[in-house]
Scaffold this active site. Structure first.
Site, mmCIF file in Angstrom:
data_model
loop_
_atom_site.group_PDB
_atom_site.id
_atom_site.type_symbol
_atom_site.label_atom_id
_atom_site.label_comp_id
_atom_site.label_asym_id
_atom_site.label_seq_id
_atom_site.Cartn_x
_atom_site.Cartn_y
_atom_site.Cartn_z
ATOM 1 N N GLU A 1 30.453 2.765 -33.806
ATOM 2 C CA GLU A 1 31.606 2.246 -33.060
ATOM 3 C C GLU A 1 31.023 1.418 -31.923
ATOM 4 O O GLU A 1 30.576 1.970 -30.912
ATOM 5 C CB GLU A 1 32.450 3.412 -32.511
ATOM 6 C CG GLU A 1 33.134 4.242 -33.579
ATOM 7 C CD GLU A 1 34.384 3.575 -34.142
ATOM 8 O OE1 GLU A 1 34.940 2.674 -33.490
ATOM 9 O OE2 GLU A 1 34.803 3.957 -35.242
ATOM 10 N N CYS B 1 36.063 -0.645 -24.511
ATOM 11 C CA CYS B 1 35.480 -1.420 -25.617
ATOM 12 C C CYS B 1 36.469 -2.421 -26.187
ATOM 13 O O CYS B 1 36.075 -3.483 -26.649
ATOM 14 C CB CYS B 1 34.986 -0.482 -26.699
ATOM 15 S SG CYS B 1 36.254 0.645 -27.275
HETATM 16 P P1 NAD Z 1 24.781 2.493 -24.809
HETATM 17 O O1 NAD Z 1 24.591 1.952 -26.175
HETATM 18 O O2 NAD Z 1 23.870 2.058 -23.729
HETATM 19 O O3 NAD Z 1 24.685 4.107 -24.824
HETATM 20 C C1 NAD Z 1 25.406 4.903 -25.730
HETATM 21 C C2 NAD Z 1 24.638 6.193 -26.003
HETATM 22 O O4 NAD Z 1 23.388 5.884 -26.589
HETATM 23 C C3 NAD Z 1 24.350 7.040 -24.756
HETATM 24 O O5 NAD Z 1 24.581 8.388 -25.076
HETATM 25 C C4 NAD Z 1 22.893 6.776 -24.483
HETATM 26 O O6 NAD Z 1 22.219 7.877 -23.896
HETATM 27 C C5 NAD Z 1 22.320 6.485 -25.858
HETATM 28 N N1 NAD Z 1 21.214 5.527 -25.828
HETATM 29 C C6 NAD Z 1 21.027 4.502 -24.952
HETATM 30 N N2 NAD Z 1 19.899 3.833 -25.259
HETATM 31 C C7 NAD Z 1 19.371 4.422 -26.344
HETATM 32 C C8 NAD Z 1 18.203 4.198 -27.129
HETATM 33 N N3 NAD Z 1 17.363 3.201 -26.864
HETATM 34 N N4 NAD Z 1 17.966 5.014 -28.181
HETATM 35 C C9 NAD Z 1 18.805 6.026 -28.466
HETATM 36 N N5 NAD Z 1 19.909 6.281 -27.751
HETATM 37 C C10 NAD Z 1 20.200 5.516 -26.707
HETATM 38 O O7 NAD Z 1 26.298 2.207 -24.476
HETATM 39 P P2 NAD Z 1 27.062 2.447 -23.100
HETATM 40 O O8 NAD Z 1 26.533 1.510 -22.073
HETATM 41 O O9 NAD Z 1 27.083 3.905 -22.799
HETATM 42 O O10 NAD Z 1 28.550 2.019 -23.516
HETATM 43 C C11 NAD Z 1 29.001 0.719 -23.457
HETATM 44 C C12 NAD Z 1 29.044 0.062 -24.838
HETATM 45 O O11 NAD Z 1 29.707 0.897 -25.754
HETATM 46 C C13 NAD Z 1 29.817 -1.237 -24.823
HETATM 47 O O12 NAD Z 1 29.136 -2.180 -25.613
HETATM 48 C C14 NAD Z 1 31.142 -0.868 -25.446
HETATM 49 O O13 NAD Z 1 31.827 -1.937 -26.043
HETATM 50 C C15 NAD Z 1 30.730 0.153 -26.439
HETATM 51 N N6 NAD Z 1 31.829 1.041 -26.739
HETATM 52 C C16 NAD Z 1 32.392 1.020 -27.979
HETATM 53 C C17 NAD Z 1 33.474 1.842 -28.267
HETATM 54 C C18 NAD Z 1 34.136 1.869 -29.621
HETATM 55 O O14 NAD Z 1 34.916 2.794 -29.862
HETATM 56 N N7 NAD Z 1 33.890 0.915 -30.507
HETATM 57 C C19 NAD Z 1 33.989 2.675 -27.275
HETATM 58 C C20 NAD Z 1 33.378 2.658 -26.022
HETATM 59 C C21 NAD Z 1 32.309 1.850 -25.774
#
Ligand code: NAD
Length: 455
Positions: A210, A244
């Site tokens: 997602e 998002c």
């Molecule tokens: P992110 O990708 O930075 O982090 C998400 C999760 O991944 C966190 O739990 C984090 O600890 C983990 N993570 C971060 N870097 C990682 C790595 N290198 N390896 C493994 N795990 C890692 O996202 P964010 O900043 O928390 O959220 C914002 C993003 O999420 C935006 O792009 C937004 O559009 C998207 N989002 C999508 C939805 C949806 O339902 N489609 C909903 C909310 C947010």
């Protein structure tokens, strides 16, 4: 637990015991999850206030309310969803019956982001429980209060061999990803989505991603401008634009642009002026994200808002005009309370421009013209969206929610959440009363006979 592999092992053993598959067990777990949310409303609201300065109202409608509704809907339908589904059998398989069994994957990993830290961790968990899985939850490290509270409440409610919360950052997540899960459900950025997919590929683990992206919002010349303005102002600035599916940018028809901007500014003032003044507007999650979003304020010209404070990590609802596709703000997902405005005269050029970019997670059309609506729907591929509204599609359990292309893989909510965490096992039950001869090769005119049935 000493290590992730040990945690996985105890969960796998528990799954093998068959307990998590029992319907009564699933119903009890979902009921407990609902009670957990209801009975800790005050603490959850306080945690979200600390992490993001979220108001109690926003926490209720965008986090707790959505979850309680998902649980209610799931409990209402779970008996039906867990039954083997009888499907048709073809004429050539006369005598047999066909069924699809929904079978849990086993031990699943749910990784969630910070922007709706409660909702985006627990909504997939509802699906995982309903489908009969064991689960490990890895919430975001950027909302530590909410993640800590979730870990505490979950560990008080469920045994670790059934549901566990692992707290930590990217490194911890990488450690978890070394293990072989039966399913991975990830919500987050496109960049990290690629890391997850690569890690899952090593074990051939199926995944849902997602993700996010730049979601366009089109305001046509025949739109109801008053409703459009209010619904866009709400959908964009709720949670300070850290949604998002928030409209990322506006594409407004040139004929009504000036008038629409006037109404939009009025709506922003009506909905948010007081909240901003009282210090109740949601803040940006971290200094790093604040600096990234604030740097985008230099694109084009500020038409409304623009005030910001690094001390409070706040940026007020802001409109930017004079924007082109070459501006920095049009190069990445904004994920903050800044709304850039592009205009168009020719709808085909506008559609082509959107299609030059990755397929968005959402798209919104404001227009009274059904033909115009149909043209956009038929010409642009995107996850999902609304006509004459923003964001609301994600709150319906009847609408599967997810992206396409770079905005994601798979969809959930309602029945979709149950299906995402279930393998569809197809079973043909053959009769032993007779044995149709056509498939066997040892007959005279065998080929001719089979061709009679298969046209
Ligand atoms: P992110 O990708 O930075 O982090 C998400 C999760 O991944 C966190 O739990 C984090 O600890 C983990 N993570 C971060 N870097 C990682 C790595 N290198 N390896 C493994 N795990 C890692 O996202 P964010 O900043 O928390 O959220 C914002 C993003 O999420 C935006 O792009 C937004 O559009 C998207 N989002 C999508 C939805 C949806 O339902 N489609 C909903 C909310 C947010």
């Amino acid at each position: 637990m000493e290590s992730f592999s040990e945690l996985l092992k105890v969960q796998r053993d528990f799954f093998q015991s068959g307990k998590s598959k029992e319907l009564s067990f699933r119903i009890k777990a979902l009921t407990s999850l609902g009670n957990l949310i209801r009975s800790h409303e005050t603490e959850l609201m306080a945690a979200l206030k600390k992490d993001l300065n979220k108001s109690n109202f926003d926490t209720y409608i965008t986090e707790m309310g959505i979850l309680l509704e998902e649980i209610r809907f799931t409990l209402k339908h779970i008996k039906d969803w867990t039954q083997p589904r009888k499907v048709k059998t073809t004429f050539t398989q006369m005598g047999s019956k066909s069924y699809i069994y929904s079978e849990p994957y086993g031990v699943v990993l749910i990784i969630s982001p910070w922007n709706y830290p409660l909702q985006l961790a627990i909504a997939p968990l509802i699906g995982a429980i309903a489908a009969g899985n064991c689960a490990i939850l890895k919430p975001s490290e950027l909302t530590p209060e909410t993640s800590k509270l979730m870990a505490e409440l979950i560990s008080k409610t469920f045994p670790p061999e059934y549901i566990s919360v692992v707290q930590g950052d990217a490194e911890i997540t990488q450690g978890l990803l070394e293990e072989k899960f039966d399913y991975i459900f990830f919500t987050g950025s496109v960049a990290v989505g690629k890391v997850i997919m690569e890690a899952a590929a090593k074990h051939l683990t199926p995944i849902t991603l997602e993700l996010g992206g730049k979601s366009p919002c089109i305001v046509h010349h025949d739109a109801n401008l008053k409703f459009a303005a209010k619904r866009i102002a709400w959908g964009k600035f709720i949670n300070a634009g850290q949604t998002c599916v928030a409209p990322d940018y506006l594409y407004v028809h040139r004929d009504i642009k000036d008038e629409f901007l006037r109404v939009l500014i009025e709506s922003i003032k009506e909905l948010y002026a007081e909240i901003v003044k009282n210090g109740e507007f949601t803040r940006i999650v971290s200094e790093r994200h604040f600096n990234r979003v604030a740097s985008l304020l230099t694109s084009g010209e500020i038409l409304h808002g623009g005030k910001n404070s690094i001390d409070n990590l706040t940026i007020e609802p802001t409109l930017l005009g004079g924007i082109t596709w070459d501006d920095a703000i049009m190069k990445e997902e904004i994920f903050g309370p800044i709304l850039p405005i592009l205009d168009y005269n020719d709808e085909r050029t506008m559609i082509n421009k959107i299609n030059e970019h990755p397929k968005p997670l959402a798209l919104y059309i404001f227009s009274e013209n059904k033909e115009f609506q149909a043209t956009i729907l038929n010409s642009v591929s995107f996850g999902g969206g609304c006509i004459n509204d923003t964001v609301m599609h994600l709150s319906s359990p009847y609408l599967p929610f997810g992206g396409v292309g770079e905005s994601g893989i798979g969809a959930y909510h309602g029945r979709g959440s149950f299906d995402v965490f279930s393998h569809q096992k197809s079973i043909l039950k053959q009769t032993t009363t007779f044995d149709l001869p056509f498939r066997y090769p040892n007959r005279k005119d065998a080929l001719k006979q089979i061709k009679f049935f298969i046209k």
